[in-house]
Design an enzyme around this catalytic site. Structure first.
Site, PDB file in Angstrom:
ATOM      1  N   TYR A  92       0.740  -1.094   0.500  1.00  0.00           N
ATOM      2  CA  TYR A  92      -0.363  -0.411  -0.238  1.00  0.00           C
ATOM      3  C   TYR A  92       1.022   1.464   0.271  1.00  0.00           C
ATOM      4  O   TYR A  92       1.581   1.314   0.463  1.00  0.00           O
ATOM      5  CB  TYR A  92      -0.626  -0.129   1.033  1.00  0.00           C
ATOM      6  CG  TYR A  92      -2.197   0.830   1.160  1.00  0.00           C
ATOM      7  CD1 TYR A  92      -2.995   1.160  -0.696  1.00  0.00           C
ATOM      8  CD2 TYR A  92      -1.939   1.903   2.207  1.00  0.00           C
ATOM      9  CE1 TYR A  92      -4.416   2.100   0.832  1.00  0.00           C
ATOM     10  CE2 TYR A  92      -2.581   2.405   2.444  1.00  0.00           C
ATOM     11  CZ  TYR A  92      -4.045   2.790   1.385  1.00  0.00           C
ATOM     12  OH  TYR A  92      -5.411   3.744   1.325  1.00  0.00           O
ATOM     13  N   SER A 182       1.460  -8.238   1.779  1.00  0.00           N
ATOM     14  CA  SER A 182       0.552  -6.715   1.932  1.00  0.00           C
ATOM     15  C   SER A 182      -0.400  -6.662   1.226  1.00  0.00           C
ATOM     16  O   SER A 182      -1.358  -7.658   0.808  1.00  0.00           O
ATOM     17  CB  SER A 182       1.617  -5.503   2.992  1.00  0.00           C
ATOM     18  OG  SER A 182       0.663  -4.511   3.260  1.00  0.00           O
ATOM     19  N   ASP A 267       2.340  -8.708  13.898  1.00  0.00           N
ATOM     20  CA  ASP A 267       2.294  -7.864  13.212  1.00  0.00           C
ATOM     21  C   ASP A 267       0.208  -6.874  13.170  1.00  0.00           C
ATOM     22  O   ASP A 267      -0.415  -7.514  13.737  1.00  0.00           O
ATOM     23  CB  ASP A 267       1.680  -9.132  11.918  1.00  0.00           C
ATOM     24  CG  ASP A 267       1.313  -7.550  10.082  1.00  0.00           C
ATOM     25  OD1 ASP A 267       1.041  -6.744  10.423  1.00  0.00           O
ATOM     26  OD2 ASP A 267       2.007  -8.071   9.439  1.00  0.00           O
ATOM     27  N   HIS A 297       5.389  -6.137  10.206  1.00  0.00           N
ATOM     28  CA  HIS A 297       4.552  -5.702   9.286  1.00  0.00           C
ATOM     29  C   HIS A 297       6.055  -5.563   8.665  1.00  0.00           C
ATOM     30  O   HIS A 297       6.260  -4.637   7.725  1.00  0.00           O
ATOM     31  CB  HIS A 297       3.913  -4.968   8.854  1.00  0.00           C
ATOM     32  CG  HIS A 297       2.830  -4.740   7.955  1.00  0.00           C
ATOM     33  ND1 HIS A 297       2.273  -5.775   7.991  1.00  0.00           N
ATOM     34  CD2 HIS A 297       2.495  -3.140   6.962  1.00  0.00           C
ATOM     35  CE1 HIS A 297       1.966  -5.245   6.142  1.00  0.00           C
ATOM     36  NE2 HIS A 297       1.916  -4.675   5.827  1.00  0.00           N
TER      37      HIS A 297
END
Length: 327
Positions: A92, A182, A267, A297
Protein backbone atom coordinates in the site's frame (compact mmCIF):
# COMPACT_ATOMS: atom_id res chain seq x y z
CA UNK A 1 3.98 -26.20 25.20
CA UNK A 2 5.45 -22.69 25.43
CA UNK A 3 3.63 -19.38 24.92
CA UNK A 4 4.61 -19.15 21.25
CA UNK A 5 3.35 -22.64 20.46
CA UNK A 6 0.13 -21.92 22.37
CA UNK A 7 -0.45 -18.73 20.37
CA UNK A 8 0.07 -20.56 17.06
CA UNK A 9 -2.31 -23.35 18.04
CA UNK A 10 -4.94 -20.78 19.01
CA UNK A 11 -4.54 -19.02 15.67
CA UNK A 12 -5.00 -22.25 13.70
CA UNK A 13 -8.29 -22.73 15.59
CA UNK A 14 -9.42 -19.11 15.18
CA UNK A 15 -12.86 -19.00 13.54
CA UNK A 16 -13.73 -15.82 11.58
CA UNK A 17 -17.32 -14.58 11.47
CA UNK A 18 -17.20 -13.11 7.95
CA UNK A 19 -19.87 -14.34 5.52
CA UNK A 20 -20.11 -13.70 1.75
CA UNK A 21 -22.98 -11.68 0.27
CA UNK A 22 -25.73 -13.72 -1.35
CA UNK A 23 -24.74 -12.70 -4.89
CA UNK A 24 -20.99 -13.18 -4.38
CA UNK A 25 -20.58 -15.71 -7.24
CA UNK A 26 -22.58 -13.60 -9.71
CA UNK A 27 -20.59 -10.52 -8.75
CA UNK A 28 -17.29 -12.22 -9.49
CA UNK A 29 -18.56 -13.76 -12.73
CA UNK A 30 -19.47 -10.23 -13.90
CA UNK A 31 -16.16 -8.79 -12.73
CA UNK A 32 -14.09 -11.45 -14.47
CA UNK A 33 -16.11 -11.03 -17.65
CA UNK A 34 -15.62 -7.26 -17.56
CA UNK A 35 -11.88 -7.68 -17.04
CA UNK A 36 -11.20 -10.48 -19.51
CA UNK A 37 -14.21 -10.78 -21.81
CA UNK A 38 -12.91 -8.50 -24.56
CA UNK A 39 -9.53 -7.18 -25.74
CA UNK A 40 -8.13 -4.02 -24.13
CA UNK A 41 -5.53 -1.59 -25.50
CA UNK A 42 -1.92 -2.00 -24.43
CA UNK A 43 1.59 -0.99 -25.47
CA UNK A 44 5.19 -1.81 -24.56
CA UNK A 45 8.41 0.08 -25.24
CA UNK A 46 11.99 -1.05 -24.64
CA UNK A 47 13.83 0.81 -21.84
CA UNK A 48 17.27 0.59 -20.23
CA UNK A 49 17.39 -1.99 -17.42
CA UNK A 50 20.90 -0.87 -16.27
CA UNK A 51 21.79 -4.59 -16.05
CA UNK A 52 23.72 -6.63 -18.59
CA UNK A 53 21.68 -9.64 -19.63
CA UNK A 54 18.32 -8.16 -18.61
CA UNK A 55 15.84 -6.66 -21.06
CA UNK A 56 13.16 -4.27 -19.80
CA UNK A 57 10.01 -2.78 -21.29
CA UNK A 58 7.72 -0.01 -20.15
CA UNK A 59 4.14 -1.29 -20.39
CA UNK A 60 0.81 0.53 -20.40
CA UNK A 61 -2.59 -1.17 -20.56
CA UNK A 62 -6.16 -0.01 -20.03
CA UNK A 63 -7.58 -0.75 -16.61
CA UNK A 64 -10.96 -0.16 -15.00
CA UNK A 65 -12.82 3.04 -15.96
CA UNK A 66 -10.27 3.69 -18.70
CA UNK A 67 -7.32 4.30 -16.36
CA UNK A 68 -3.94 3.67 -18.08
CA UNK A 69 -2.08 1.25 -15.77
CA UNK A 70 1.72 1.35 -15.92
CA UNK A 71 4.03 -1.62 -15.52
CA UNK A 72 7.50 -2.93 -16.32
CA UNK A 73 8.21 -6.26 -17.99
CA UNK A 74 11.72 -7.63 -17.31
CA UNK A 75 13.25 -10.61 -19.09
CA UNK A 76 16.42 -12.60 -18.21
CA UNK A 77 17.80 -12.12 -21.71
CA UNK A 78 21.13 -13.81 -20.85
CA UNK A 79 19.33 -17.10 -21.56
CA UNK A 80 16.77 -18.25 -24.08
CA UNK A 81 13.04 -18.38 -23.44
CA UNK A 82 10.24 -19.00 -23.13
CA UNK A 83 10.56 -17.77 -19.56
CA UNK A 84 8.53 -18.44 -16.46
CA UNK A 85 7.13 -15.14 -15.20
CA UNK A 86 5.96 -13.63 -11.92
CA UNK A 87 3.41 -10.82 -11.80
CA UNK A 88 4.11 -8.63 -8.78
CA UNK A 89 2.09 -5.96 -6.96
CA UNK A 90 3.43 -3.35 -4.49
CA UNK A 91 2.42 -2.78 -0.89
CA UNK A 92 0.00 0.00 0.00
CA UNK A 93 1.17 3.48 -1.12
CA UNK A 94 4.05 1.89 -3.05
CA UNK A 95 4.86 1.62 -6.75
CA UNK A 96 6.46 -0.95 -9.01
CA UNK A 97 9.96 0.51 -8.66
CA UNK A 98 12.84 -0.01 -11.09
CA UNK A 99 14.11 -3.14 -12.80
CA UNK A 100 17.10 -3.67 -10.47
CA UNK A 101 14.67 -4.25 -7.60
CA UNK A 102 13.86 -7.64 -9.17
CA UNK A 103 17.41 -8.77 -9.97
CA UNK A 104 17.15 -11.84 -7.71
CA UNK A 105 14.33 -13.25 -9.85
CA UNK A 106 16.02 -12.35 -13.11
CA UNK A 107 19.26 -14.07 -12.04
CA UNK A 108 17.20 -17.23 -11.46
CA UNK A 109 16.02 -17.05 -15.07
CA UNK A 110 12.52 -15.88 -14.10
CA UNK A 111 10.87 -12.95 -15.88
CA UNK A 112 8.95 -10.35 -13.87
CA UNK A 113 5.98 -8.17 -14.73
CA UNK A 114 5.72 -5.45 -12.05
CA UNK A 115 2.66 -3.20 -12.07
CA UNK A 116 1.48 -0.12 -10.19
CA UNK A 117 -1.73 0.07 -8.20
CA UNK A 118 -3.87 2.94 -9.43
CA UNK A 119 -3.44 6.29 -7.74
CA UNK A 120 -0.79 5.16 -5.28
CA UNK A 121 2.98 5.58 -5.20
CA UNK A 122 3.86 4.75 -8.80
CA UNK A 123 3.29 6.88 -11.90
CA UNK A 124 -0.22 5.54 -12.55
CA UNK A 125 -3.20 7.82 -12.05
CA UNK A 126 -6.84 7.05 -11.27
CA UNK A 127 -9.71 8.12 -13.52
CA UNK A 128 -12.35 6.42 -11.37
CA UNK A 129 -14.97 9.00 -10.40
CA UNK A 130 -16.52 9.21 -6.92
CA UNK A 131 -20.11 9.77 -5.85
CA UNK A 132 -19.54 10.05 -2.08
CA UNK A 133 -16.81 11.54 0.07
CA UNK A 134 -13.64 9.63 0.89
CA UNK A 135 -11.59 9.60 4.07
CA UNK A 136 -7.78 9.55 3.96
CA UNK A 137 -6.15 7.20 1.44
CA UNK A 138 -7.83 5.34 -1.40
CA UNK A 139 -9.74 2.43 0.15
CA UNK A 140 -13.00 4.29 0.78
CA UNK A 141 -13.43 5.57 -2.76
CA UNK A 142 -16.97 4.51 -3.75
CA UNK A 143 -17.09 2.12 -0.79
CA UNK A 144 -20.90 2.33 -0.76
CA UNK A 145 -21.12 0.85 -4.28
CA UNK A 146 -19.46 -2.55 -4.88
CA UNK A 147 -19.68 -2.14 -8.67
CA UNK A 148 -17.71 1.14 -8.68
CA UNK A 149 -15.59 0.62 -5.58
CA UNK A 150 -11.83 1.12 -5.49
CA UNK A 151 -11.31 -2.56 -4.71
CA UNK A 152 -13.28 -3.61 -7.79
CA UNK A 153 -11.21 -1.22 -9.90
CA UNK A 154 -7.93 -2.69 -8.67
CA UNK A 155 -9.34 -6.21 -9.11
CA UNK A 156 -10.05 -5.55 -12.80
CA UNK A 157 -6.64 -3.88 -13.15
CA UNK A 158 -4.93 -6.92 -11.62
CA UNK A 159 -6.80 -9.44 -13.75
CA UNK A 160 -5.89 -7.54 -16.89
CA UNK A 161 -2.25 -7.49 -15.81
CA UNK A 162 -2.35 -11.30 -15.58
CA UNK A 163 -4.08 -11.50 -18.97
CA UNK A 164 -1.49 -9.21 -20.59
CA UNK A 165 1.31 -11.34 -19.09
CA UNK A 166 -0.27 -14.54 -20.42
CA UNK A 167 -0.34 -13.13 -23.95
CA UNK A 168 3.37 -12.23 -24.24
CA UNK A 169 5.21 -14.47 -26.73
CA UNK A 170 8.45 -14.65 -24.70
CA UNK A 171 6.70 -16.12 -21.65
CA UNK A 172 5.85 -19.73 -20.80
CA UNK A 173 2.11 -19.83 -20.20
CA UNK A 174 2.45 -23.05 -18.19
CA UNK A 175 4.68 -21.25 -15.65
CA UNK A 176 2.95 -18.02 -14.68
CA UNK A 177 2.68 -16.91 -11.07
CA UNK A 178 2.02 -13.93 -8.87
CA UNK A 179 3.84 -12.50 -5.85
CA UNK A 180 3.37 -9.64 -3.41
CA UNK A 181 3.44 -8.53 0.21
CA UNK A 182 0.77 -6.79 2.31
CA UNK A 183 -1.58 -5.13 -0.22
CA UNK A 184 0.46 -6.90 -2.88
CA UNK A 185 -0.08 -10.22 -1.12
CA UNK A 186 -3.82 -9.65 -1.06
CA UNK A 187 -3.89 -8.78 -4.75
CA UNK A 188 -1.73 -11.82 -5.47
CA UNK A 189 -4.33 -14.06 -3.82
CA UNK A 190 -7.21 -12.28 -5.55
CA UNK A 191 -5.71 -12.69 -9.02
CA UNK A 192 -4.78 -16.29 -8.20
CA UNK A 193 -8.40 -17.04 -7.36
CA UNK A 194 -9.86 -15.33 -10.41
CA UNK A 195 -7.46 -15.81 -13.36
CA UNK A 196 -7.11 -19.28 -14.92
CA UNK A 197 -3.51 -18.87 -16.09
CA UNK A 198 -1.97 -18.37 -12.64
CA UNK A 199 -0.27 -21.53 -11.38
CA UNK A 200 1.83 -20.40 -8.41
CA UNK A 201 1.36 -17.82 -5.64
CA UNK A 202 3.59 -16.18 -3.05
CA UNK A 203 1.50 -14.00 -0.73
CA UNK A 204 3.48 -12.53 2.16
CA UNK A 205 1.65 -10.93 5.11
CA UNK A 206 -1.44 -10.49 2.88
CA UNK A 207 -4.12 -7.88 3.31
CA UNK A 208 -7.78 -8.20 2.17
CA UNK A 209 -8.39 -11.25 4.39
CA UNK A 210 -11.00 -11.45 7.18
CA UNK A 211 -11.56 -7.78 6.46
CA UNK A 212 -14.19 -6.93 9.08
CA UNK A 213 -11.71 -8.07 11.74
CA UNK A 214 -9.13 -5.85 10.08
CA UNK A 215 -11.47 -2.85 10.08
CA UNK A 216 -11.91 -3.28 13.83
CA UNK A 217 -8.27 -3.95 14.75
CA UNK A 218 -5.79 -3.07 11.96
CA UNK A 219 -3.54 -0.01 12.07
CA UNK A 220 -3.07 -0.16 8.28
CA UNK A 221 -5.19 0.67 5.22
CA UNK A 222 -8.36 -0.88 6.67
CA UNK A 223 -8.26 1.74 9.41
CA UNK A 224 -9.42 4.12 6.66
CA UNK A 225 -12.71 2.18 6.62
CA UNK A 226 -12.90 2.47 10.41
CA UNK A 227 -12.46 6.22 10.03
CA UNK A 228 -15.23 6.24 7.42
CA UNK A 229 -17.49 4.38 9.86
CA UNK A 230 -16.65 6.86 12.62
CA UNK A 231 -17.62 9.78 10.41
CA UNK A 232 -20.67 8.11 8.85
CA UNK A 233 -21.88 5.48 11.34
CA UNK A 234 -25.20 5.10 9.54
CA UNK A 235 -23.33 4.03 6.37
CA UNK A 236 -21.02 1.49 8.00
CA UNK A 237 -23.22 -1.56 7.15
CA UNK A 238 -23.07 -0.60 3.47
CA UNK A 239 -19.30 -0.18 3.60
CA UNK A 240 -18.79 -3.54 5.30
CA UNK A 241 -21.05 -5.22 2.76
CA UNK A 242 -18.90 -3.84 -0.07
CA UNK A 243 -15.76 -5.14 1.62
CA UNK A 244 -17.34 -8.60 1.94
CA UNK A 245 -17.27 -9.01 -1.85
CA UNK A 246 -13.47 -8.65 -1.77
CA UNK A 247 -12.74 -10.59 1.41
CA UNK A 248 -10.41 -13.29 0.14
CA UNK A 249 -11.68 -15.77 2.71
CA UNK A 250 -14.64 -16.27 0.36
CA UNK A 251 -12.36 -17.02 -2.62
CA UNK A 252 -9.84 -19.41 -1.10
CA UNK A 253 -11.63 -22.48 -2.45
CA UNK A 254 -10.77 -21.29 -5.97
CA UNK A 255 -7.00 -21.50 -5.34
CA UNK A 256 -5.79 -25.04 -6.05
CA UNK A 257 -2.20 -24.47 -7.19
CA UNK A 258 0.97 -24.18 -5.02
CA UNK A 259 0.84 -21.33 -2.47
CA UNK A 260 3.46 -19.94 -0.09
CA UNK A 261 2.32 -17.47 2.58
CA UNK A 262 3.93 -15.77 5.57
CA UNK A 263 2.71 -14.11 8.74
CA UNK A 264 4.28 -12.11 11.57
CA UNK A 265 2.78 -12.73 14.98
CA UNK A 266 3.52 -9.11 15.99
CA UNK A 267 1.94 -7.64 12.84
CA UNK A 268 -0.66 -4.96 13.65
CA UNK A 269 -1.40 -4.13 10.00
CA UNK A 270 -2.21 -7.55 8.52
CA UNK A 271 -3.00 -9.33 11.74
CA UNK A 272 -2.45 -13.06 12.31
CA UNK A 273 -6.23 -13.38 12.85
CA UNK A 274 -6.59 -12.31 9.23
CA UNK A 275 -3.82 -14.43 7.72
CA UNK A 276 -4.33 -17.79 9.46
CA UNK A 277 -8.00 -18.16 8.40
CA UNK A 278 -7.03 -17.26 4.83
CA UNK A 279 -4.40 -19.97 4.80
CA UNK A 280 -6.95 -22.48 6.07
CA UNK A 281 -9.46 -21.43 3.39
CA UNK A 282 -7.12 -22.13 0.45
CA UNK A 283 -8.04 -25.37 -1.31
CA UNK A 284 -4.52 -26.29 -2.50
CA UNK A 285 -2.84 -29.34 -0.98
CA UNK A 286 0.55 -27.79 -1.81
CA UNK A 287 0.46 -24.82 0.54
CA UNK A 288 2.75 -23.59 3.28
CA UNK A 289 2.50 -20.86 5.89
CA UNK A 290 5.81 -19.55 7.24
CA UNK A 291 5.36 -18.14 10.76
CA UNK A 292 7.65 -15.45 12.21
CA UNK A 293 6.87 -15.07 15.94
CA UNK A 294 8.82 -11.82 16.48
CA UNK A 295 8.13 -10.06 13.16
CA UNK A 296 5.78 -7.12 12.70
CA UNK A 297 4.61 -5.81 9.35
CA UNK A 298 7.60 -6.73 7.22
CA UNK A 299 8.89 -9.51 5.00
CA UNK A 300 12.09 -10.95 6.41
CA UNK A 301 15.10 -11.62 4.16
CA UNK A 302 14.77 -15.31 5.07
CA UNK A 303 11.24 -15.29 3.65
CA UNK A 304 12.49 -13.82 0.37
CA UNK A 305 14.93 -16.73 0.14
CA UNK A 306 12.16 -19.22 0.90
CA UNK A 307 10.13 -17.68 -1.89
CA UNK A 308 13.02 -18.14 -4.30
CA UNK A 309 13.37 -21.77 -3.26
CA UNK A 310 9.62 -22.25 -3.62
CA UNK A 311 9.82 -21.06 -7.23
CA UNK A 312 12.98 -23.03 -7.98
CA UNK A 313 11.56 -26.29 -6.66
CA UNK A 314 8.33 -26.04 -8.64
CA UNK A 315 9.47 -24.40 -11.86
CA UNK A 316 13.21 -24.79 -12.32
CA UNK A 317 13.92 -28.45 -11.64
CA UNK A 318 14.93 -28.06 -8.00
CA UNK A 319 14.33 -30.51 -5.17
CA UNK A 320 10.95 -32.23 -5.09
CA UNK A 321 8.65 -30.09 -2.89
CA UNK A 322 7.36 -31.60 0.30
CA UNK A 323 3.61 -31.58 0.70
CA UNK A 324 3.21 -29.49 3.84
CA UNK A 325 0.19 -27.59 5.05
CA UNK A 326 1.51 -26.04 8.25
CA UNK A 327 4.55 -23.96 9.01
Amino acid sequence: MNAIEKRIEELYRFAPCSTPPEDHADFWNRTIEEALGSPFPSSRTAIDSLMDGAAAYDVTYEGFAGTPIRGTLMLPAFKSGPYPCLLTFPGYTGGRGTADRYAHWLLMGVAVFAVDVRGQGGDTGNTLDSEFGMTRGWITQNILDPERSYYRAVAVDGLRAAEWMAEQPELDRSRLGVVGGSQGGGLALLVSAAHPSIGLTIADIPNMCNMDHGVLHSTGSLSEVADFGRRYPERLPEALRTLSYFDLLHMGERIEHPVLMSVGLKDTVCLPEQVFPMFQAIASVDKRLEIYPFTGHSVEAEQVRKGMKFVRDRWLGGAKPEEETRG
